[in-house]
Write a protein that holds these residues in place. Structure first.
Motif, PDB file in Angstrom:
ATOM      1  N   LEU A 143       0.821  -1.224   0.000  1.00  0.00           N
ATOM      2  CA  LEU A 143       0.000   0.000   0.000  1.00  0.00           C
ATOM      3  C   LEU A 143       0.856   1.276   0.000  1.00  0.00           C
ATOM      4  O   LEU A 143       0.459   2.317  -0.539  1.00  0.00           O
ATOM      5  CB  LEU A 143      -0.907  -0.025   1.238  1.00  0.00           C
ATOM      6  N   THR A 144       2.047   1.180   0.603  1.00  0.00           N
ATOM      7  CA  THR A 144       2.889   2.364   0.790  1.00  0.00           C
ATOM      8  C   THR A 144       3.443   2.902  -0.528  1.00  0.00           C
ATOM      9  O   THR A 144       4.015   3.992  -0.569  1.00  0.00           O
ATOM     10  CB  THR A 144       4.006   2.031   1.809  1.00  0.00           C
ATOM     11  N   VAL A 145       3.221   2.155  -1.632  1.00  0.00           N
ATOM     12  CA  VAL A 145       3.558   2.683  -2.967  1.00  0.00           C
ATOM     13  C   VAL A 145       2.893   4.048  -3.163  1.00  0.00           C
ATOM     14  O   VAL A 145       3.438   4.925  -3.841  1.00  0.00           O
ATOM     15  CB  VAL A 145       3.106   1.664  -4.045  1.00  0.00           C
ATOM     16  N   PHE A 146       1.718   4.223  -2.542  1.00  0.00           N
ATOM     17  CA  PHE A 146       1.005   5.491  -2.681  1.00  0.00           C
ATOM     18  C   PHE A 146       1.693   6.641  -1.934  1.00  0.00           C
ATOM     19  O   PHE A 146       1.222   7.770  -1.974  1.00  0.00           O
ATOM     20  CB  PHE A 146      -0.457   5.341  -2.257  1.00  0.00           C
ATOM     21  N   GLY A 147       2.797   6.340  -1.266  1.00  0.00           N
ATOM     22  CA  GLY A 147       3.588   7.411  -0.653  1.00  0.00           C
ATOM     23  C   GLY A 147       4.800   7.787  -1.477  1.00  0.00           C
ATOM     24  O   GLY A 147       5.556   8.691  -1.099  1.00  0.00           O
ATOM     25  N   LEU A 148       4.992   7.118  -2.609  1.00  0.00           N
ATOM     26  CA  LEU A 148       6.216   7.356  -3.397  1.00  0.00           C
ATOM     27  C   LEU A 148       6.135   8.609  -4.256  1.00  0.00           C
ATOM     28  O   LEU A 148       5.073   8.963  -4.749  1.00  0.00           O
ATOM     29  CB  LEU A 148       6.455   6.170  -4.345  1.00  0.00           C
ATOM     30  N   GLY A 149       7.314   9.224  -4.446  1.00  0.00           N
ATOM     31  CA  GLY A 149       7.482  10.229  -5.494  1.00  0.00           C
ATOM     32  C   GLY A 149       8.186   9.590  -6.674  1.00  0.00           C
ATOM     33  O   GLY A 149       8.613   8.433  -6.603  1.00  0.00           O
ATOM     34  N   TYR A 150       8.350  10.359  -7.763  1.00  0.00           N
ATOM     35  CA  TYR A 150       9.039   9.819  -8.943  1.00  0.00           C
ATOM     36  C   TYR A 150      10.466   9.392  -8.595  1.00  0.00           C
ATOM     37  O   TYR A 150      11.031   8.516  -9.220  1.00  0.00           O
ATOM     38  CB  TYR A 150       9.091  10.854 -10.076  1.00  0.00           C
ATOM     39  N   ASP A 151      11.065  10.062  -7.591  1.00  0.00           N
ATOM     40  CA  ASP A 151      12.459   9.774  -7.236  1.00  0.00           C
ATOM     41  C   ASP A 151      12.572   8.617  -6.235  1.00  0.00           C
ATOM     42  O   ASP A 151      13.645   8.395  -5.675  1.00  0.00           O
ATOM     43  CB  ASP A 151      13.133  11.032  -6.677  1.00  0.00           C
TER      44      ASP A 151
ATOM     45  N   ASP B 209      11.499   8.388  -3.348  1.00  0.00           N
ATOM     46  CA  ASP B 209      11.532   8.832  -1.958  1.00  0.00           C
ATOM     47  C   ASP B 209      10.172   8.506  -1.328  1.00  0.00           C
ATOM     48  O   ASP B 209       9.135   8.613  -1.981  1.00  0.00           O
ATOM     49  CB  ASP B 209      11.794  10.343  -1.921  1.00  0.00           C
ATOM     50  N   MET B 210      10.207   8.108  -0.054  1.00  0.00           N
ATOM     51  CA  MET B 210       8.996   7.679   0.635  1.00  0.00           C
ATOM     52  C   MET B 210       8.963   8.314   2.009  1.00  0.00           C
ATOM     53  O   MET B 210      10.015   8.469   2.616  1.00  0.00           O
ATOM     54  CB  MET B 210       9.061   6.163   0.804  1.00  0.00           C
ATOM     55  N   GLY B 211       7.791   8.652   2.494  1.00  0.00           N
ATOM     56  CA  GLY B 211       7.701   9.239   3.829  1.00  0.00           C
ATOM     57  C   GLY B 211       6.367   8.900   4.451  1.00  0.00           C
ATOM     58  O   GLY B 211       5.589   8.128   3.883  1.00  0.00           O
ATOM     59  N   PRO B 212       6.085   9.469   5.637  1.00  0.00           N
ATOM     60  CA  PRO B 212       4.827   9.145   6.334  1.00  0.00           C
ATOM     61  C   PRO B 212       3.630   9.851   5.700  1.00  0.00           C
ATOM     62  O   PRO B 212       3.040  10.754   6.270  1.00  0.00           O
ATOM     63  CB  PRO B 212       5.086   9.642   7.763  1.00  0.00           C
ATOM     64  N   VAL B 213       3.283   9.410   4.505  1.00  0.00           N
ATOM     65  CA  VAL B 213       2.165  10.012   3.774  1.00  0.00           C
ATOM     66  C   VAL B 213       0.863   9.417   4.308  1.00  0.00           C
ATOM     67  O   VAL B 213       0.751   8.187   4.415  1.00  0.00           O
ATOM     68  CB  VAL B 213       2.343   9.737   2.256  1.00  0.00           C
TER      69      VAL B 213
ATOM     70  N   GLN C 212      -3.444  12.436   0.938  1.00  0.00           N
ATOM     71  CA  GLN C 212      -2.266  11.678   0.484  1.00  0.00           C
ATOM     72  C   GLN C 212      -1.584  12.388  -0.683  1.00  0.00           C
ATOM     73  O   GLN C 212      -0.363  12.552  -0.725  1.00  0.00           O
ATOM     74  CB  GLN C 212      -2.717  10.259   0.082  1.00  0.00           C
ATOM     75  N   TYR C 213      -2.385  12.826  -1.642  1.00  0.00           N
ATOM     76  CA  TYR C 213      -1.854  13.479  -2.843  1.00  0.00           C
ATOM     77  C   TYR C 213      -1.107  14.758  -2.470  1.00  0.00           C
ATOM     78  O   TYR C 213      -0.002  15.018  -2.963  1.00  0.00           O
ATOM     79  CB  TYR C 213      -3.028  13.775  -3.785  1.00  0.00           C
ATOM     80  N   LEU C 214      -1.710  15.543  -1.573  1.00  0.00           N
ATOM     81  CA  LEU C 214      -1.055  16.796  -1.166  1.00  0.00           C
ATOM     82  C   LEU C 214       0.293  16.521  -0.512  1.00  0.00           C
ATOM     83  O   LEU C 214       1.274  17.229  -0.762  1.00  0.00           O
ATOM     84  CB  LEU C 214      -1.958  17.581  -0.217  1.00  0.00           C
ATOM     85  N   ALA C 215       0.366  15.476   0.311  1.00  0.00           N
ATOM     86  CA  ALA C 215       1.631  15.179   1.002  1.00  0.00           C
ATOM     87  C   ALA C 215       2.720  14.810  -0.011  1.00  0.00           C
ATOM     88  O   ALA C 215       3.856  15.299   0.062  1.00  0.00           O
ATOM     89  CB  ALA C 215       1.422  14.047   2.007  1.00  0.00           C
ATOM     90  N   VAL C 216       2.371  13.958  -0.979  1.00  0.00           N
ATOM     91  CA  VAL C 216       3.368  13.544  -1.980  1.00  0.00           C
ATOM     92  C   VAL C 216       3.786  14.741  -2.840  1.00  0.00           C
ATOM     93  O   VAL C 216       4.973  14.969  -3.094  1.00  0.00           O
ATOM     94  CB  VAL C 216       2.793  12.413  -2.874  1.00  0.00           C
ATOM     95  N   LYS C 217       2.815  15.518  -3.261  1.00  0.00           N
ATOM     96  CA  LYS C 217       3.101  16.604  -4.206  1.00  0.00           C
ATOM     97  C   LYS C 217       3.753  17.811  -3.528  1.00  0.00           C
ATOM     98  O   LYS C 217       4.520  18.537  -4.159  1.00  0.00           O
ATOM     99  CB  LYS C 217       1.812  16.995  -4.937  1.00  0.00           C
ATOM    100  N   ASP C 218       3.449  18.034  -2.246  1.00  0.00           N
ATOM    101  CA  ASP C 218       4.157  19.101  -1.516  1.00  0.00           C
ATOM    102  C   ASP C 218       5.661  18.814  -1.528  1.00  0.00           C
ATOM    103  O   ASP C 218       6.484  19.711  -1.735  1.00  0.00           O
ATOM    104  CB  ASP C 218       3.685  19.173  -0.055  1.00  0.00           C
ATOM    105  N   THR C 219       6.007  17.545  -1.294  1.00  0.00           N
ATOM    106  CA  THR C 219       7.417  17.153  -1.297  1.00  0.00           C
ATOM    107  C   THR C 219       8.034  17.377  -2.681  1.00  0.00           C
ATOM    108  O   THR C 219       9.146  17.905  -2.807  1.00  0.00           O
ATOM    109  CB  THR C 219       7.544  15.664  -0.899  1.00  0.00           C
ATOM    110  N   GLU C 220       7.289  16.974  -3.704  1.00  0.00           N
ATOM    111  CA  GLU C 220       7.793  17.146  -5.087  1.00  0.00           C
ATOM    112  C   GLU C 220       8.067  18.628  -5.378  1.00  0.00           C
ATOM    113  O   GLU C 220       9.112  18.995  -5.931  1.00  0.00           O
ATOM    114  CB  GLU C 220       6.743  16.582  -6.046  1.00  0.00           C
TER     115      GLU C 220
END
Ligand code: GLU
Ligand code: MG
Length: 439
Positions: free
Chosen positions: A38-46, A48-52, A401-409
């Protein structure tokens, strides 16, 4: 065709980054489906993974299951391999972060109002060829032109191969032609039910990128990969079928032939435009396309047969009458872009939003309004964060979830490049590394 005709089943599902993830499965195990973290949904293109939120990062990174209907397995572009799109579930419930879940809910809301959304998507992309430094340069086609066809538009026959493969696999191609700039192409599929349309675009895109890659080329849907040239849109055309099978966008008793519901849909798409942008123009690169004079949806306007309006209504008044939202770009997931258009349109109806007057000016450098899409990804994410009506309606877990991933990007873009303003005219090395291999 049964699954025994294939050596492998390639199970694919769209993620939050508009990537096609999945697994190969031996056909004898097809009934089992596949499992993924499930944590794939925390990934960025690079990677990188975090507590999304919602991705179980701090809860042991649990599994989700991917199910599909074996009768939907179809021939793919790989020998001996059948392909199918899967649905993601966890503990017996649909994963709320999955683009297909989001779209299914958006369609369901319209269906419970008595309408079946019909959607057609226009895909634009650049073909790139290898350059001597190991990178990519625009496809060399000096005789190409907008609405170009034939060998001078596609000297290596790459798009021709994509087109032929599409036919072999049963995609319902509507048209293929050269877009405005050298190496740029437009490919459209015939309109369909919203989910089927999104699924077809998702698979077509994966196929087209892989056919180009097999031939040593790169097909990119990135919104603005070549700063000197125009952008790649993913225009979303919407009509609504009512219970009698008629096009609910029509009402011949009105002088313009459009129904009240059509006007409410336009109003909703404009009212919620800024929040929609975060999902429909999902990369830092997207905002190098959303600028005045790019004939992409930039202004908060709509118009009759007007290509400089964000919502363009085609001139025909028949089964083809539709609202074309020109803002989404080629980096957007078709599932997310369609879900955004459906949700904003529905809010327009439910909230009885007033439709502004149609655009009457040229809408190139100025328009009937000064309001336009957010200036950059950071501003678009803020708009999605603050438009609670839209976020609640499209799926609040997905939005968090989307905001957390995209804020990082977005922060990574700024860290790598220093500032937005100074890089708006450039395709930065960061974009080249982060986005170009994937989108
Ligand atoms: N390439 C333009 C865009 O970025 C659209 C051109 C067209 O009207 O097809 O949206
Ligand atoms: Mg086009």
């Amino acid at each position: 065709m049964g699954t025994e005709a294939y050596r492998r089943i390639r199970v694919l599902w769209p993620d939050h980054l508009n990537l096609a993830r999945g697994k190969y499965l031996p056909s004898r195990l097809a009934e089992r489906g596949t499992r993924h973290c499930l944590t794939v949904f925390g990934l960025g293109y690079d990677r990188d993974m975090g507590p999304v939120p919602g991705t179980g990062f701090l809860e042991g990174m649990p599994d989700m299951e991917c199910h599909f209907d074996v009768s939907e397995v179809r021939p793919s572009w790989e020998d001996g391999v059948g392909v199918v799109i899967g649905d993601l579930e966890r503990n017996g419930a649909a994963v709320p972060l999955a683009p297909r879940t989001v779209l299914r809910n958006a369609v369901g809301a319209w269906e419970s109002m008595g309408f079946k959304p019909k959607v057609g998507i226009e895909l634009e992309a650049y073909l790139m060829e290898p350059d001597p430094d190991g990178g990519w340069r625009p496809y060399n086609a000096p005789g190409s032109m907008v609405y170009g066809t034939g060998v001078r538009n596609d000297p290596q026959g790459i798009v021709q191969a994509i087109d032929q493969t599409a036919d072999q696999l049963g995609f319902r191609v509507e048209s293929v032609n050269g877009e405005f700039d050298m190496g740029q192409f437009e490919m459209t599929l015939e309109f369909d039910d919203a989910m089927r349309c999104a699924d077809e675009v998702f698979l077509f895109r994966a196929m087209a990128m892989e056919v180009a890659a097999q031939k040593g080329h790169l097909l990119t849907f990135l919104p603005r990969p070549i700063p000197e040239c125009g952008g790649n849109g993913l225009h979303v055309n919407l009509s609504l079928q009512d219970a009698s099978g008629s096009n609910a966008m029509l009402d011949s008793s009105n002088p313009d032939g459009l129904s009240a519901i059509a006007k409410s849909c336009i109003a909703g798409q404009l009212h919620h435009m800024a929040a929609m942008t975060a999902l429909c123009a999902p990369t830092a690169n997207s905002y190098k396309r959303l600028l005045p004079g790019q004939i992409a949806g930039y202004w908060k306007n709509w118009g009759y047969d007007h290509r400089c309006a964000t919502v363009r209504v085609n001139p025909e008044r028949d089964a083809s009458t539709r609202l074309e939202n020109r803002m989404p770009d080629g980096a957007a997931s078709a599932h997310m872009a369609i879900a955004s258009v459906l949700t904003a349109s529905r809010l327009g109806v439910e909230q009885d939003l007033p439709c502004p007057d149609a655009e009457t000016g040229d809408a190139l450098e100025t328009a009937c309004t000064e309001e336009h899409t957010p200036d950059h990804l950071g501003a678009a994410l803020d708009a999605l964060r603050t438009d609670r009506d839209f976020a609640e309606a499209i799926g609040p877990e997905m939005v968090d979830q989307y905001l957390a991933v995209k804020d990082t990007e977005w922060q990574k873009y700024l860290t790598a490049n220093g500032s937005w303003e100074e890089t708006i005219d450039r395709f930065t090395d960061w974009e080249k590394q982060t986005y170009l291999p994937y989108l």
